[in-house]
Scaffold this motif. Structure first.
Motif, short mmCIF file in Angstrom:
data_model
loop_
_atom_site.label_atom_id
_atom_site.label_comp_id
_atom_site.label_asym_id
_atom_site.label_seq_id
_atom_site.Cartn_x
_atom_site.Cartn_y
_atom_site.Cartn_z
N MET A 1 3.99 -3.16 3.16
CA MET A 1 2.71 -3.92 3.14
C MET A 1 1.84 -3.05 3.34
O MET A 1 0.65 -2.92 2.56
N THR A 2 1.80 -2.21 4.24
CA THR A 2 0.70 -0.80 4.70
C THR A 2 0.46 -0.20 3.30
O THR A 2 -0.44 0.21 2.89
N ALA A 3 1.69 0.07 2.67
CA ALA A 3 1.74 0.90 1.39
C ALA A 3 0.96 0.19 0.36
O ALA A 3 0.08 0.97 -0.47
N ALA A 4 1.04 -0.84 0.25
CA ALA A 4 0.37 -1.90 -0.46
C ALA A 4 -1.02 -1.81 -0.49
O ALA A 4 -1.94 -1.54 -1.51
N TYR A 5 -1.52 -1.89 0.55
CA TYR A 5 -3.01 -2.05 0.87
C TYR A 5 -3.51 -0.65 0.97
O TYR A 5 -4.65 -0.32 0.42
N VAL A 6 -2.80 0.70 1.30
CA VAL A 6 -3.12 1.94 0.92
C VAL A 6 -3.17 2.27 -0.56
O VAL A 6 -4.42 2.76 -0.92
N ALA A 7 -2.42 1.90 -1.21
CA ALA A 7 -2.81 2.12 -2.62
C ALA A 7 -3.83 1.17 -3.27
O ALA A 7 -4.57 1.86 -4.08
N LEU A 8 -3.93 0.06 -2.95
CA LEU A 8 -5.29 -0.80 -3.51
C LEU A 8 -6.47 0.18 -2.76
O LEU A 8 -7.40 0.00 -3.43
N LEU A 9 -6.55 0.56 -1.69
CA LEU A 9 -7.49 1.11 -1.03
C LEU A 9 -7.84 2.46 -1.97
O LEU A 9 -9.16 2.63 -2.20
N ALA A 10 -6.80 3.03 -2.29
CA ALA A 10 -6.82 4.31 -2.98
C ALA A 10 -7.58 3.89 -4.53
O ALA A 10 -8.29 4.83 -5.15
N GLY A 11 -7.04 2.76 -4.93
CA GLY A 11 -7.77 2.67 -6.21
C GLY A 11 -9.29 2.11 -6.30
O GLY A 11 -9.91 2.34 -7.13
#
Length: 62
Positions: free
Chosen positions: A46-56
């Motif tokens: 779930m953290t990886a999902a939010y980090v990917a969204l943040l990077a985008g």
């Protein structure tokens, strides 16, 4: 200092959506292919999902 934020691209959005969906689905059911890994590391998925969204959002062109 101002940041210029952009909406994430479709590929990043769908990657984040799939990761978050797998993490939530592992709470309620057995996910067949990657279910054991996701169930053990649910918080980090779930953290990886939010980090990917943040990077985008932060980086233009993702």
């Amino acid at each position: 200092m101002r940041f210029k934020l952009t909406p994430p691209g479709a590929p990043i959005f769908f990657v984040a959506l799939i990761l978050a969906g797998l993490a939530v689905a592992s709470l309620y059911t057995h996910v067949p292919v990657v279910g054991h890994y996701v169930a053990v590391h649910r918080f980090w998925v779930m953290t990886a999902a939010y980090v990917a969204l943040l990077a985008g959002v932060i980086f233009d062109g993702l």
